[in-house]
Each structure stands twice: as structure tokens, then as C-alpha cells.
Design a protein around this motif. Sequence first.
Motif, PDB file in Angstrom:
ATOM      1  N   TYR A 138      18.791  43.383  81.882  1.00 55.94           N
ATOM      2  CA  TYR A 138      19.732  44.023  80.952  1.00 55.94           C
ATOM      3  C   TYR A 138      21.161  43.603  81.272  1.00 55.94           C
ATOM      4  O   TYR A 138      21.485  43.304  82.417  1.00 55.94           O
ATOM      5  CB  TYR A 138      19.620  45.549  81.048  1.00 55.94           C
ATOM      6  CG  TYR A 138      18.344  46.095  80.452  1.00 55.94           C
ATOM      7  CD1 TYR A 138      18.287  46.431  79.104  1.00 55.94           C
ATOM      8  CD2 TYR A 138      17.206  46.250  81.221  1.00 55.94           C
ATOM      9  CE1 TYR A 138      17.121  46.919  78.536  1.00 55.94           C
ATOM     10  CE2 TYR A 138      16.027  46.730  80.663  1.00 55.94           C
ATOM     11  CZ  TYR A 138      15.993  47.068  79.320  1.00 55.94           C
ATOM     12  OH  TYR A 138      14.833  47.531  78.758  1.00 55.94           O
ATOM     13  N   GLU A 139      21.995  43.605  80.215  1.00 55.38           N
ATOM     14  CA  GLU A 139      23.439  43.407  80.379  1.00 55.38           C
ATOM     15  C   GLU A 139      24.108  44.715  79.955  1.00 55.38           C
ATOM     16  O   GLU A 139      23.904  45.192  78.844  1.00 55.38           O
ATOM     17  CB  GLU A 139      23.921  42.249  79.512  1.00 55.38           C
ATOM     18  CG  GLU A 139      23.398  40.907  80.007  1.00 55.38           C
ATOM     19  CD  GLU A 139      23.777  39.751  79.091  1.00 55.38           C
ATOM     20  OE1 GLU A 139      24.750  39.900  78.320  1.00 55.38           O
ATOM     21  OE2 GLU A 139      23.098  38.728  79.159  1.00 55.38           O
ATOM     22  N   ILE A 140      24.898  45.280  80.880  1.00 50.95           N
ATOM     23  CA  ILE A 140      25.491  46.604  80.651  1.00 50.95           C
ATOM     24  C   ILE A 140      27.004  46.475  80.717  1.00 50.95           C
ATOM     25  O   ILE A 140      27.542  45.916  81.675  1.00 50.95           O
ATOM     26  CB  ILE A 140      25.006  47.594  81.737  1.00 50.95           C
ATOM     27  CG1 ILE A 140      23.476  47.625  81.774  1.00 50.95           C
ATOM     28  CG2 ILE A 140      25.558  48.989  81.483  1.00 50.95           C
ATOM     29  CD1 ILE A 140      22.926  48.090  83.091  1.00 50.95           C
ATOM     30  N   SER A 141      27.673  46.991  79.675  1.00 54.20           N
ATOM     31  CA  SER A 141      29.136  46.986  79.711  1.00 54.20           C
ATOM     32  C   SER A 141      29.649  48.333  79.205  1.00 54.20           C
ATOM     33  O   SER A 141      28.906  49.120  78.622  1.00 54.20           O
ATOM     34  CB  SER A 141      29.712  45.826  78.897  1.00 54.20           C
ATOM     35  OG  SER A 141      29.041  45.713  77.678  1.00 54.20           O
ATOM     36  N   VAL A 142      30.942  48.572  79.450  1.00 53.90           N
ATOM     37  CA  VAL A 142      31.549  49.865  79.115  1.00 53.90           C
ATOM     38  C   VAL A 142      32.558  49.658  77.992  1.00 53.90           C
ATOM     39  O   VAL A 142      33.330  48.693  77.998  1.00 53.90           O
ATOM     40  CB  VAL A 142      32.236  50.477  80.361  1.00 53.90           C
ATOM     41  CG1 VAL A 142      32.968  51.763  80.000  1.00 53.90           C
ATOM     42  CG2 VAL A 142      31.195  50.755  81.445  1.00 53.90           C
ATOM     43  N   LEU A 143      32.509  50.570  77.011  1.00 51.77           N
ATOM     44  CA  LEU A 143      33.476  50.581  75.914  1.00 51.77           C
ATOM     45  C   LEU A 143      34.383  51.794  76.108  1.00 51.77           C
ATOM     46  O   LEU A 143      33.896  52.908  76.361  1.00 51.77           O
ATOM     47  CB  LEU A 143      32.763  50.736  74.574  1.00 51.77           C
ATOM     48  CG  LEU A 143      31.952  49.549  74.061  1.00 51.77           C
ATOM     49  CD1 LEU A 143      31.043  50.002  72.938  1.00 51.77           C
ATOM     50  CD2 LEU A 143      32.878  48.472  73.534  1.00 51.77           C
ATOM     51  N   LEU A 144      35.692  51.581  75.978  1.00 49.41           N
ATOM     52  CA  LEU A 144      36.651  52.675  76.124  1.00 49.41           C
ATOM     53  C   LEU A 144      37.389  52.873  74.810  1.00 49.41           C
ATOM     54  O   LEU A 144      37.643  51.907  74.079  1.00 49.41           O
ATOM     55  CB  LEU A 144      37.655  52.361  77.234  1.00 49.41           C
ATOM     56  CG  LEU A 144      37.050  52.123  78.626  1.00 49.41           C
ATOM     57  CD1 LEU A 144      38.134  51.688  79.602  1.00 49.41           C
ATOM     58  CD2 LEU A 144      36.337  53.362  79.137  1.00 49.41           C
ATOM     59  N   ASN A 193      42.766  46.876  80.993  1.00 44.03           N
ATOM     60  CA  ASN A 193      43.782  46.167  80.228  1.00 44.03           C
ATOM     61  C   ASN A 193      43.958  46.947  78.930  1.00 44.03           C
ATOM     62  O   ASN A 193      42.980  47.430  78.371  1.00 44.03           O
ATOM     63  CB  ASN A 193      43.333  44.737  79.904  1.00 44.03           C
ATOM     64  CG  ASN A 193      43.344  43.859  81.142  1.00 44.03           C
ATOM     65  OD1 ASN A 193      44.229  43.962  81.982  1.00 44.03           O
ATOM     66  ND2 ASN A 193      42.356  42.987  81.270  1.00 44.03           N
ATOM     67  N   GLY A 194      45.213  47.048  78.449  1.00 42.97           N
ATOM     68  CA  GLY A 194      45.450  47.828  77.234  1.00 42.97           C
ATOM     69  C   GLY A 194      46.052  49.178  77.582  1.00 42.97           C
ATOM     70  O   GLY A 194      46.557  49.385  78.685  1.00 42.97           O
ATOM     71  N   ASP A 195      45.981  50.099  76.619  1.00 43.30           N
ATOM     72  CA  ASP A 195      46.705  51.367  76.738  1.00 43.30           C
ATOM     73  C   ASP A 195      45.748  52.559  76.735  1.00 43.30           C
ATOM     74  O   ASP A 195      44.742  52.547  76.034  1.00 43.30           O
ATOM     75  CB  ASP A 195      47.687  51.515  75.561  1.00 43.30           C
ATOM     76  CG  ASP A 195      48.766  50.436  75.588  1.00 43.30           C
ATOM     77  OD1 ASP A 195      49.515  50.400  76.581  1.00 43.30           O
ATOM     78  OD2 ASP A 195      48.847  49.628  74.650  1.00 43.30           O
ATOM     79  N   GLY A 196      46.096  53.579  77.508  1.00 46.59           N
ATOM     80  CA  GLY A 196      45.392  54.865  77.480  1.00 46.59           C
ATOM     81  C   GLY A 196      46.051  55.750  76.448  1.00 46.59           C
ATOM     82  O   GLY A 196      46.804  55.261  75.617  1.00 46.59           O
ATOM     83  N   PRO A 197      45.820  57.056  76.448  1.00 47.81           N
ATOM     84  CA  PRO A 197      44.833  57.719  77.304  1.00 47.81           C
ATOM     85  C   PRO A 197      43.419  57.449  76.793  1.00 47.81           C
ATOM     86  O   PRO A 197      43.234  57.175  75.612  1.00 47.81           O
ATOM     87  CB  PRO A 197      45.184  59.208  77.129  1.00 47.81           C
ATOM     88  CG  PRO A 197      45.777  59.283  75.750  1.00 47.81           C
ATOM     89  CD  PRO A 197      46.519  57.992  75.550  1.00 47.81           C
ATOM     90  N   ILE A 198      42.447  57.519  77.697  1.00 48.10           N
ATOM     91  CA  ILE A 198      41.064  57.260  77.298  1.00 48.10           C
ATOM     92  C   ILE A 198      40.430  58.581  76.879  1.00 48.10           C
ATOM     93  O   ILE A 198      40.401  59.536  77.645  1.00 48.10           O
ATOM     94  CB  ILE A 198      40.299  56.589  78.453  1.00 48.10           C
ATOM     95  CG1 ILE A 198      40.833  55.159  78.609  1.00 48.10           C
ATOM     96  CG2 ILE A 198      38.803  56.579  78.186  1.00 48.10           C
ATOM     97  CD1 ILE A 198      40.574  54.543  79.927  1.00 48.10           C
ATOM     98  N   ILE A 199      39.959  58.630  75.638  1.00 46.75           N
ATOM     99  CA  ILE A 199      39.383  59.881  75.122  1.00 46.75           C
ATOM    100  C   ILE A 199      37.870  59.793  74.988  1.00 46.75           C
ATOM    101  O   ILE A 199      37.213  60.793  74.739  1.00 46.75           O
ATOM    102  CB  ILE A 199      40.013  60.284  73.764  1.00 46.75           C
ATOM    103  CG1 ILE A 199      39.853  59.146  72.743  1.00 46.75           C
ATOM    104  CG2 ILE A 199      41.467  60.661  73.939  1.00 46.75           C
ATOM    105  CD1 ILE A 199      40.139  59.577  71.320  1.00 46.75           C
ATOM    106  N   GLN A 200      37.326  58.580  75.121  1.00 42.87           N
ATOM    107  CA  GLN A 200      35.872  58.460  75.029  1.00 42.87           C
ATOM    108  C   GLN A 200      35.413  57.238  75.804  1.00 42.87           C
ATOM    109  O   GLN A 200      36.073  56.207  75.799  1.00 42.87           O
ATOM    110  CB  GLN A 200      35.453  58.323  73.563  1.00 42.87           C
ATOM    111  CG  GLN A 200      33.947  58.319  73.366  1.00 42.87           C
ATOM    112  CD  GLN A 200      33.574  58.171  71.894  1.00 42.87           C
ATOM    113  OE1 GLN A 200      34.210  58.732  71.036  1.00 42.87           O
ATOM    114  NE2 GLN A 200      32.550  57.408  71.615  1.00 42.87           N
ATOM    115  N   ARG A 201      34.261  57.412  76.487  1.00 41.67           N
ATOM    116  CA  ARG A 201      33.637  56.296  77.196  1.00 41.67           C
ATOM    117  C   ARG A 201      32.231  56.127  76.643  1.00 41.67           C
ATOM    118  O   ARG A 201      31.536  57.107  76.409  1.00 41.67           O
ATOM    119  CB  ARG A 201      33.542  56.588  78.700  1.00 41.67           C
ATOM    120  CG  ARG A 201      34.873  56.738  79.396  1.00 41.67           C
ATOM    121  CD  ARG A 201      34.675  57.259  80.824  1.00 41.67           C
ATOM    122  NE  ARG A 201      35.943  57.404  81.507  1.00 41.67           N
ATOM    123  CZ  ARG A 201      36.765  58.431  81.349  1.00 41.67           C
ATOM    124  NH1 ARG A 201      36.440  59.415  80.501  1.00 41.67           N
ATOM    125  NH2 ARG A 201      37.902  58.495  81.994  1.00 41.67           N
TER     126      ARG A 201
END
Length: 451
Positions: free
Chosen positions: A282-288, A241-249
Amino acid sequence: GSFMLVNTSGRFAGQKAHLLLPHLKENDTHCIDFHYYVSSKSGSSPGTLNVYVKVNDGPIGNPVWNTSITATWNRAELAISTFWPNFYQVVFEAVTSGHPGYVAIDEVKVLGHPCTKTPHFLRLQSVEVNAGQFATFQCTANGGTGSSDRLWLQGIYVRDAPLKDIKVFNFRRFVALFSVVNATKRDAGNYRCMIRTEGGVGVSNYAELIVKEPPVPIAPPQLSSVGATYLWIQLNANSINGDGPIIQREVEYRTSSGSWYDIQPVDSTSYKIGHLDPDTEYEISVLLTRPGEGGTGSPGPALKTRTKCADPMRGPRKLEVVEIKSRQITICWEPFGYNVTRCHRYNLTVHYRYQAGGQEQVREEVSWDTESSHPQHTITNLSPYTNVSIKLVLMNPEGRKESQELVVQTDEDVPSAVPLESIQGSTFEEKIFLQWREPAQTYGVITLYEV
């Protein structure tokens, strides 16, 4: 020169008359000059004169200039900076107030040189920001400005923005800065720079405010494999959801209980999170992140998963005797915790062996006293005066570790009776000679028989 005369007598309030100039497509700075007159004998305003600048046949927008009373003919300038290939149209509008009088426009001229009383804006650039940030438009103008001038950023279908700062370089050049604060998708749209001077109005081209939403993954990461101190995950962050481009994960992971967390940058679609604690959830999530200030989205949905248990670090230490009796032994050891067990599920067993009736007996018992600060265990039903070899075994689902072995002898106990049938007597004149077998259970060293 175009001409418009509106007699407002006998008209009710709100009626409108329009004068439309032809479409203009200018390649260089020019000026539109016109004369106007708004007057009545009664002194009450007969109406309002509005001027609109419509670009590329788009919406008419808000007026760029207006007036409602003038006693005499006046002159005003329009410095319009909408350059080729865009075209624009100037619309004069008279709106009646219900009072008698006249609203007039005359001598509208398109001059091939800059305006003399009103600054001209240079081309305004579009601005892209991430949601929640400040969007700053820089309006650069040729010409001077004074304290009586009004400057604003005019939006089309969006709210106007006030002047934030102005930098005057010299009498021929200044820059006005406008900020759209905490920009949201609702603020996205077209804006232009405006200056109202005593002599007229300056209008820039429309530039677009583009507001991008920082990206957030739709799905949680997926688990590939699990170890005691690591988790392999697939980021699973292609759908956002949201806008790219993705420059970092980045991978954010935290313990489900407690406040510990960490963030690691990731440059591939799978990632190994290392140096974790065994048998811990553990709880693991991804930040973009997309380009620009404030481009990091909130964390995506979390994957909840648990690491495996690890092999215990070592066996129990300092196995010692607390008390020895003839038929029982109490032992103790150094208390240990999760840092030794490396698992929240484990058990501790007491293993012991001794000789009885010419055979080796091997036994084991579970010790429940493992959480205590002074753990101990009592082995019962032993034989007196017997060597017992004791060790502790710590076990979890992944492995086992043993303590060192302790050899202890039980205390002596009262011997059993001399077997009656074994007593034999030989008689002589002055003595009786007796002999017998040892008791079945001596339970120690026999020091004395009494007859």
C-alpha cells in the motif's frame, strides 16, 4: 483653495509638476471639489493632468483620474472613502506633452458633505481565499450609477480586476462585484474600488487580498505496527508547506498496483487503517485541509509498506483420485487462489503414509502444480496392493491448513517367484507331494499356483 498653473511652452515632453494637498484624516463622508483647465491654441494637448490618492504615506499607485484636453474651465469631484484612523494625500500632477499651452488647477475645496455627481464607497473589507480560488470583492456605494460610468478594482503592485456584476438597489445604493480569478500568491496585495463618472471619481479605502496556500505535509507518515489486514500509522504531519490552521486531516491509501484507493477522515495523530488485504503493498499519504473553499492541499509524500501474510483460510478441498496403478497414485484437488492462501508466498506439500515390512513409512513431497486450473500430483515408488493415507498441507509464513485425508489402495501386481530353496518333495508310488513357502512379495491375493 490651492492653485497650480503650468505653462508648457518651451518644455520637452515628460516633464512633471506636482501640487500636493495636506494630509487629510476624515471621520465622515466629505468631497474634494476642484476646477481644472488643460488647453492650447494649436488644438494639440499640452499635457496630461493626473490625480493620485496616496494612503498612509504608502506608494502613490496609479492615477485615479486623468484628462488631457479641455477647452474651458471644468469642475470635478473626488469622493474619497479613506476613513479615520487612516489618512491620505491628494497629488495633482501635470505631465507635459511638448506642445505649448497651459495645465491649471484652481479652487480646490474640501467640502463637509458628500459629492453630488459621484458616488461614495462604504468601507471595503479584506478578502482571504485559498490559492486557485476566485476572490470576490464587494464594493458597496452610496449614490447612483449609469451605463456611462466606468467601474474597476484598482490594485497596488497587482493587476486591476474588471467588473463582474453590479446590483442596483435604488438611486442611492448599488453593489459592484469584482473577481480576481484563480488567485495565486502573486495576486495578494491591496485593492480599492474605483468609479469614474462624468463629474469625477469615487475611491474606496484599500483592502487586502490574502491568498493562502493549502497545507501539504513535508514528510510521509510513519509505520507503527503491521498486521495482515491492518496498518497502524503515525500521521507525522506537524511540518507543512503552505498555510494553517489545519481543520481536517485525512489518510489516503491505495494499492501500489491497481487503481483501488480510499480516503478516511482522522481526528488523532495516529490511525489504524483496517480491512486491508494480506501480503499487499500500500501507498499511504496524508491530506490536510485549512478553512475555506479549496482548502485541501495535495497529498503529502507517500509511505510504501506491505501487510503481513494471513493464516490460510482453509486447507485444499475435494482431494480425489485420478488414477491408481500398482506402484503409483495420481491425485487432484479443487484449484485455489490468493483468497485461500492469503499470501503470495506459499507451498503445497503432499503427505502420505503406508505400512511396509511391518513398519509405517511417512513421506512428503512438494507439489509444484498449484497455479494450474486442474492441479494434480503423482506419488511414485509405492508398493502394490498397499493402503496409502494421503493429505495435502497448505503452508505460508503465518500458518498451515490441511485437507481431509484420503485412503487409497494401490493395485495388485505380479507376485515374486516362489523361493526355490523352499520347495520340498515327498515321493510315493503314484504321486509326488510338493510343498513350498509363499513368495517373498505376494503383491495381492494369490489365486493360483501352477506346477
